[in-house]
Write an enzyme that holds these catalytic residues in place. Structure first.
Site, PDB file in Angstrom:
ATOM      1  N   HIS A   1     -30.909  17.429  -4.762  1.00 47.74           N
ATOM      2  CA  HIS A   1     -32.188  17.516  -5.462  1.00 47.74           C
ATOM      3  C   HIS A   1     -33.270  17.060  -4.483  1.00 47.74           C
ATOM      4  O   HIS A   1     -33.073  16.110  -3.717  1.00 47.74           O
ATOM      5  CB  HIS A   1     -32.184  16.626  -6.718  1.00 47.74           C
ATOM      6  CG  HIS A   1     -31.526  17.283  -7.906  1.00 47.74           C
ATOM      7  ND1 HIS A   1     -30.927  16.576  -8.923  1.00 47.74           N
ATOM      8  CD2 HIS A   1     -31.386  18.604  -8.217  1.00 47.74           C
ATOM      9  CE1 HIS A   1     -30.437  17.430  -9.819  1.00 47.74           C
ATOM     10  NE2 HIS A   1     -30.705  18.666  -9.411  1.00 47.74           N
TER      11      HIS A   1
ATOM     12  N   ASP B   1     -28.523   9.418  -8.557  1.00 48.39           N
ATOM     13  CA  ASP B   1     -28.678  10.033  -9.871  1.00 48.39           C
ATOM     14  C   ASP B   1     -27.322  10.239 -10.550  1.00 48.39           C
ATOM     15  O   ASP B   1     -26.438  10.901  -9.998  1.00 48.39           O
ATOM     16  CB  ASP B   1     -29.391  11.375  -9.722  1.00 48.39           C
ATOM     17  CG  ASP B   1     -30.807  11.204  -9.208  1.00 48.39           C
ATOM     18  OD1 ASP B   1     -31.173  10.070  -8.843  1.00 48.39           O
ATOM     19  OD2 ASP B   1     -31.543  12.202  -9.176  1.00 48.39           O
TER      20      ASP B   1
ATOM     21  N   ASP C   1     -35.936  15.373  -4.480  1.00 45.21           N
ATOM     22  CA  ASP C   1     -36.463  13.998  -4.388  1.00 45.21           C
ATOM     23  C   ASP C   1     -35.525  13.080  -3.607  1.00 45.21           C
ATOM     24  O   ASP C   1     -35.842  11.910  -3.407  1.00 45.21           O
ATOM     25  CB  ASP C   1     -36.775  13.415  -5.775  1.00 45.21           C
ATOM     26  CG  ASP C   1     -35.584  13.428  -6.717  1.00 45.21           C
ATOM     27  OD1 ASP C   1     -34.838  14.425  -6.724  1.00 45.21           O
ATOM     28  OD2 ASP C   1     -35.408  12.441  -7.461  1.00 45.21           O
ATOM     29  N   HIS C   2     -34.389  13.626  -3.134  1.00 46.99           N
ATOM     30  CA  HIS C   2     -33.456  12.805  -2.365  1.00 46.99           C
ATOM     31  C   HIS C   2     -33.284  13.287  -0.925  1.00 46.99           C
ATOM     32  O   HIS C   2     -32.595  12.647  -0.138  1.00 46.99           O
ATOM     33  CB  HIS C   2     -32.093  12.739  -3.066  1.00 46.99           C
ATOM     34  CG  HIS C   2     -32.199  12.030  -4.382  1.00 46.99           C
ATOM     35  ND1 HIS C   2     -31.832  10.721  -4.563  1.00 46.99           N
ATOM     36  CD2 HIS C   2     -32.702  12.456  -5.573  1.00 46.99           C
ATOM     37  CE1 HIS C   2     -32.092  10.366  -5.813  1.00 46.99           C
ATOM     38  NE2 HIS C   2     -32.614  11.403  -6.446  1.00 46.99           N
TER      39      HIS C   2
HETATM   40 ZN   LIG Z   1     -33.542  12.035  -8.324  1.00 42.91          ZN
HETATM   41 ZN   LIG Z   2     -30.951  14.365  -9.062  1.00 40.35          ZN
END
Ligand SMILES: [Zn+2]
Ligand SMILES: [Zn+2]
Length: 305
Positions: free
Chosen positions: A64, A210, A66-67
Site C-alpha cells: 500500500h 497494517d 502509505d508504506h
Molecule cells: Zn497503511
Molecule cells: Zn495497508
C-alpha cells in the site's frame, strides 16, 4: 549497544497536516534499518538528522502506497549523493515489478547495488541475519499480502565487569573472556564468569504495520520488549476497522497485554483524529505501558520483560 527506534512517520494513508505516513529508523549500534518508507521519508530523515549513509537495509511490510511511496525518491537521492555501499531491500514480491517499471520507464539508475529479497507473507520465517541482529517475518492479515517484522539483538560476547583487573589482563586474555573461555591468570585457571557480567536477555522489537486484530500473532509477539502495533481507529469505529482490516487502540492494547510485552507503541493514526489522546487513553485503560509513536521521537528498546 544502541538499540532504538526513531519515528519518521506515524500516520495512516489519508494526509493529515503535520503528520507523515509510516516510516521508522531502527538504530542498532549506529547502523540504520528503515522500516516502511512512506511518502516524504527522505524529507523527514533530513529534518531529524538521520544520515542516509548509515542506512543498511529497508524493510517494507506491504505495498500500500502509505508504506512505500517514499522509496523511489530515497533511492534516487542516495544515487545523486554517489552512494557506493550496497543496500538491502526486503519487501513483498510485487516490489520487483515496481522497481523494474521505474527502471524501464523512469530511467531509475542506481550508483550502488540494491540487493532485493522477497519477504514471505504466508508463514513465519527467519528473513535475514547479520552480525548485529536477526530479523524474523510473520504474516499479517490485511487487504493485500503483508508481513510484520521482529528484530532480535544478537549476542556479541560477554562484557567485562567494571571491577575486573583490566590493567593486568592481556589482550588475548580479554578476548578469551569475551568469548566465554576460562583463562590462566596469576598462575591459576580462573572461570571466565569471575571477570564477566552475567548475560542479559537479548532485546527484541516487533513491528506490526497494517493488520486486522489477530490473536494468532501471539506466538510471534510473546514477551517482546517493545511492540509497535497499528491503532488506526478507536473502538467506536470497530466496524470500520474490521472492514478495512485495521486495528483499534483497544485491540492493540489487548494483544500487548496477552503477549506480555514490555511496552506498546501505537501508530498509523487515522487522519480523523486531530488530537491523538483518545487513542492513548483507550489503550492505556487495558495496557498502561502504552506510548504514542510521534514523529521525531526516539524510543529505546530496553530490557522490559
Ligand atoms: Zn497503511
Ligand atoms: Zn495497508
Amino acid at each position: 549497544m544502541t538499540f532504538e527506534v526513531t519515528i519518521l512517520g506515524a500516520n495512516a494513508a489519508l494526509p493529515a497536516l503535520g503528520r507523515f505516513p509510516t516510516c521508522q529508523i531502527l538504530n542498532v549500534n549506529h547502523r540504520y534499518y528503515m522500516i516502511d518508507c512512506g511518502e516524504g521519508a527522505q524529507m523527514q530523515a533530513a529534518h531529524f538528522g538521520i544520515k542516509l549513509a548509515r542506512l543498511h537495509s529497508i524493510f517494507i511490510s506491504h505495498l500500500h502506497g502509505d508504506h512505500y511511496l517514499g522509496l523511489i525518491g530515497l533511492l534516487g537521492t542516495m544515487s545523486l549523493q554517489g552512494r557506493k555501499k550496497p543496500l538491502y531491500l526486503y519487501a513483498p514480491i510485487g516490489m520487483a515489478d515496481i522497481l523494474a517499471a521505474h527502471q524501464k520507464s523512469g530511467g531509475l539508475y542506481l550508483t550502488f547495488e540494491l540487493i532485493f529479497k522477497a519477504t514471505n507473507t504466508e508463514v513465519p520465517e527467519l528473513l535475514v541475519e547479520d552480525d548485529l541482529i536477526k530479523v524474523y517475518t510473520f504474516p499479517l492479515r490485511h487487504r493485500i499480502p503483508c508481513a510484520g517484522f521482529r528484530f532480535e539483538e544478537k549476542r556479541r560476547g560477554f562484557s567485562l565487569k567494571k571491577d575486573a583487573p583490566l590493567a593486568a589482563l592481556s589482550i588475548p586474555q580479554k578476548l578469551a573472556l569475551k568469548r566465554g573461555e576460562d583463562i590462566v591468570f596469576e598462575g591459576k585457571t580462573r572461570a571466565f564468569t569471575e571477570f564477566t557480567e552475567p548475560l542479559k536477555k537479548l532485546r527484541t522489537y516487533a513491528y506490526c504495520s497494517d493488520t486486522i486484530f489477530d490473536i494468532n500473532l501471539l506466538p510471534e509477539l510473546k514477551n517482546v520488549d517493545l511492540l509497535y502495533h497499528e491503532a488506526t481507529f478507536t473502538q467506536e469505529y470497530l466496524t470500520r476497522a474490521q472492514e478495512t482490516m485495521h486495528t483499534t487502540a483497544f485491540q492493540a492494547a489487548l494483544l500487548a497485554k496477552e503477549a506480555q510485552v514490555g511496552k506498546l507503541l501505537l501508530g498509523h493514526y487515522s487522519s480523523r483524529y486531530h488530537n491523538l489522546d483518545r487513542l492513548l487513553v483507550e489503550a492505556q485503560a487495558v495496557f498502561p505501558t502504552t506510548e504514542m509513536a510521534i514523529e521525531g521521537q526516539t524510543f529505546e528498546v530496553l530490557h522490559e520483560v
